[in-house]
Design a protein around this motif. Structure first.
Motif, mmCIF file in Angstrom:
data_model
loop_
_atom_site.group_PDB
_atom_site.id
_atom_site.type_symbol
_atom_site.label_atom_id
_atom_site.label_comp_id
_atom_site.label_asym_id
_atom_site.label_seq_id
_atom_site.Cartn_x
_atom_site.Cartn_y
_atom_site.Cartn_z
ATOM 1 N N LEU A 66 0.788 -1.268 -0.027
ATOM 2 C CA LEU A 66 0.115 -0.077 0.096
ATOM 3 C C LEU A 66 0.957 1.158 0.005
ATOM 4 N N MET A 67 2.121 0.956 0.268
ATOM 5 C CA MET A 67 3.169 2.221 0.384
ATOM 6 C C MET A 67 2.946 2.700 -1.111
ATOM 7 N N GLY A 68 2.644 2.010 -2.210
ATOM 8 C CA GLY A 68 2.735 2.453 -3.540
ATOM 9 C C GLY A 68 1.644 3.643 -3.594
ATOM 10 N N PHE A 69 0.696 3.374 -2.829
ATOM 11 C CA PHE A 69 -0.590 4.441 -2.972
ATOM 12 C C PHE A 69 -0.266 5.521 -2.317
ATOM 13 N N LEU B 226 14.607 6.068 -15.077
ATOM 14 C CA LEU B 226 14.498 4.668 -15.652
ATOM 15 C C LEU B 226 15.460 3.781 -15.314
ATOM 16 N N VAL B 227 16.806 4.321 -15.213
ATOM 17 C CA VAL B 227 17.880 3.595 -14.822
ATOM 18 C C VAL B 227 17.631 3.142 -13.156
ATOM 19 N N MET B 228 17.088 4.198 -12.569
ATOM 20 C CA MET B 228 16.930 3.884 -10.784
ATOM 21 C C MET B 228 15.821 2.711 -10.898
ATOM 22 N N ILE C 246 10.055 -4.666 -0.382
ATOM 23 C CA ILE C 246 8.844 -3.811 -0.641
ATOM 24 C C ILE C 246 9.117 -2.246 -1.045
ATOM 25 N N LEU C 247 10.304 -1.950 0.031
ATOM 26 C CA LEU C 247 10.525 -0.293 -0.160
ATOM 27 C C LEU C 247 11.053 -0.312 -1.604
ATOM 28 N N ILE D 126 9.650 1.882 -4.809
ATOM 29 C CA ILE D 126 10.224 3.203 -5.228
ATOM 30 C C ILE D 126 10.515 2.993 -6.612
ATOM 31 N N ALA D 127 10.957 1.685 -7.096
ATOM 32 C CA ALA D 127 11.141 1.322 -8.682
ATOM 33 C C ALA D 127 9.802 1.708 -9.385
ATOM 34 N N ALA D 128 8.660 1.287 -8.891
ATOM 35 C CA ALA D 128 7.549 1.389 -9.500
ATOM 36 C C ALA D 128 7.153 2.914 -9.685
#
Length: 176
Positions: A32-35, A65-67, A99-100, A104-106
């Motif tokens: 849910l962190m993504g939200f 993109l690289v990150m 998860i973190l 962050i990648a997403a």
């Protein structure tokens, strides 16, 4: 998301709310962190007009993109002896690190798309738009198919055929 936005709509410093929600979702090891990141990005773009989000910037897009590629590749197995062993948060469990960094990648992928016209054009092509249009239906139905029909078919075929052949037949029949 809707409840959070409604409850805190009059709060001036929403960044504190997002920080608190981030801590809670991180402690729960929750995607849910993504939200929370999504609400933060939206707030930064539409409420504060942060230039990093408004104008297209090719260098920034490539950096995001690289990150995304590096952080999204964070291993689910041990990080020992890898680059990821140096970037993970030391006092935090492996699952929380996974998860973190995946979340962050997403977000980095999203930000890369905002900054790179070529990625926007790629996502506008008909096959990808079609897949986007059916993705919820496929997501909704695929677990039922895998959990019932495919499992039943596999359990019946495995007694008569080799494992690899059974998997192949089950996949070929279930996928359509």
């Amino acid at each position: 998301v809707y409840i959070t936005l409604e409850v805190f709509k009059h709060v001036k410093k929403k960044i504190m709310i997002y920080f608190l929600l981030f801590i809670i979702t991180f402690a729960w090891k929750s995607y849910l962190m993504g939200f929370v990141f999504g609400m933060l990005i939206c707030n930064l773009e539409y409420r504060t007009r942060v230039n990093i989000l408004i104008r297209e910037n090719k260098k920034l897009g490539i950096t995001f993109l690289v990150m995304a590629i590096i952080l999204g590749s964070f291993p689910i197995a041990s990080t020992g002896g890898t680059l990821y062993n140096f970037i993970k948060i030391p006092l935090v469990s492996e699952s929380k690190n996974i998860i973190l960094f995946q979340t962050i990648a997403a977000c980095c992928i999203f930000l890369a798309i905002k900054h790179l016209r070529i990625l926007k054009k790629l996502l506008e092509c008909f096959p990808l738009r079609f897949l986007g249009g059916i993705s919820f239906s496929v997501f909704f139905v695929h677990l039922l198919i895998i959990g019932s029909f495919s499992s039943f078919l596999f359990s019946k075929l495995i007694s008569y055929l080799d494992y690899n052949i059974t998997v192949s037949i089950t996949l070929l029949i279930s996928l359509p």
